[in-house]
Scaffold this motif. Sequence first.
Motif, short mmCIF file in Angstrom:
data_model
loop_
_atom_site.label_atom_id
_atom_site.label_comp_id
_atom_site.label_asym_id
_atom_site.label_seq_id
_atom_site.Cartn_x
_atom_site.Cartn_y
_atom_site.Cartn_z
N TYR A 1 4.07 7.09 6.40
CA TYR A 1 3.08 6.20 7.01
C TYR A 1 2.83 5.00 6.09
N GLU B 1 1.95 11.87 3.74
CA GLU B 1 1.42 10.52 3.88
C GLU B 1 2.44 9.42 3.61
N GLU C 1 -3.44 6.22 8.75
CA GLU C 1 -2.74 7.48 8.94
C GLU C 1 -2.39 8.12 7.61
N ARG D 1 -1.33 2.16 9.97
CA ARG D 1 -0.44 3.02 9.20
C ARG D 1 -1.13 3.50 7.92
N GLN E 1 9.93 5.97 10.95
CA GLN E 1 9.49 6.82 12.05
C GLN E 1 10.25 8.15 12.05
N ILE F 1 8.37 10.23 9.62
CA ILE F 1 7.11 10.73 10.20
C ILE F 1 7.39 11.90 11.14
#
Length: 394
Positions: A208, A205, A230, A227, A195, A198
């Motif tokens: 994720y 990408e 995403e 995920r 996280q 991210i």
Amino acid sequence: MTTRSVLRFCACIAFMSAAFFSISAQTDRELGEAAIQALRLFEQQRFVEAVPHFEILIKAIPDQPQARFMYGFCLVAKSKQTSDTVEAKQLSVKALEQFVKAKEQGLKSRDNDSLIALLSGKAVPAPEPTYSLNKDAEKHMVEGENFFAQSKYDEAIKKFEKALALDPKIYQAALSGGDSYTAKSDWENAEKWYQRGIAIDPNRETAYRYSATPLMKQKKYDAARDRYIEAFITEPYSHMSSRGISQWADVTEAKLGHPVVDVPEVTFDATGKALPKFAINAEDSAARPWLAYLATRETWKKEKFAKSFTKESAYRRSLQEETEALRAGVAAATDQKSNNNQFKLMAKMDSEGVLEAFILLAKPSDGIAEDHSEFLKNNRQKLRQYVMNYVIHK
């Protein structure tokens, strides 16, 4: 030369994706599995473990320079981790042979050339920072990656933490910290670190996709799916982002596939007239609405692009043009009461706000793909919605 520069170079990791599929189909199962394992372990930086798998590959397909490069890099990594100086020397010599052979086979890579020079005892230019312009952060990152390669995950995590404290924008530090916790099966902390990645760059990408791995291991398939979605919508034209959701589908037995819409292939003559690859019969009620599509494309080519994209000097097929052209086809199909269900499908997607997402993810020309990053900024939900409702089939 660093691990990450190799991984960037090996965006060519798709170097033999088609070949790998044919390998597993045309030869024995062992070879197909070796191909998959070699790529997976290389991506995870588990270079020593990848060596035997690459050995199988090189014997079977000796004319693939990218595979030789990756194999050579794994041998170098292994040489750095052995305390036996004789073995280390043998591994270095073997690695040099791979790099030289890769160059002979046509590989043009500064990384490959640098490794040849390094292992040959020639002068190599000082490497540029790989992770950070902050020297101390860079130092901690390099040390952390070395600890990770030796499976010393606790030591690696400490180094990645120090690197991030000095430079909070090191995306790779967050990824490698997450990978370290994943290797320790500490799912909670792995999630926290991914996280962080991210948050550092939501438009890449990798974090994720990597964060889905612990979720898959815990059989939290819906969360993992989200995920992977995403990752896919963030960089839809990357081989790696689509591979993630494909792996999820294999495990969950879901089916993946974009809606079928037979958009005509179009070229333009010197005057800007739209020329479909296959003639459209104006008497055919199913095909006739595509004439409106062609007319709209032609208008964009002749005049509208220049007026709409004033900062661009040359025409390209854009998301705006394609959306308008498909809507023209849908409107014509409605007016003409066409029996072509593809236009009804596009009308439905448009009413749900996902027609642009369909174009970007299912029908992207090079020109259209240029509009993805701008669309992503304010329309993530539309892209997600399209994948959930139209790409994933249970």
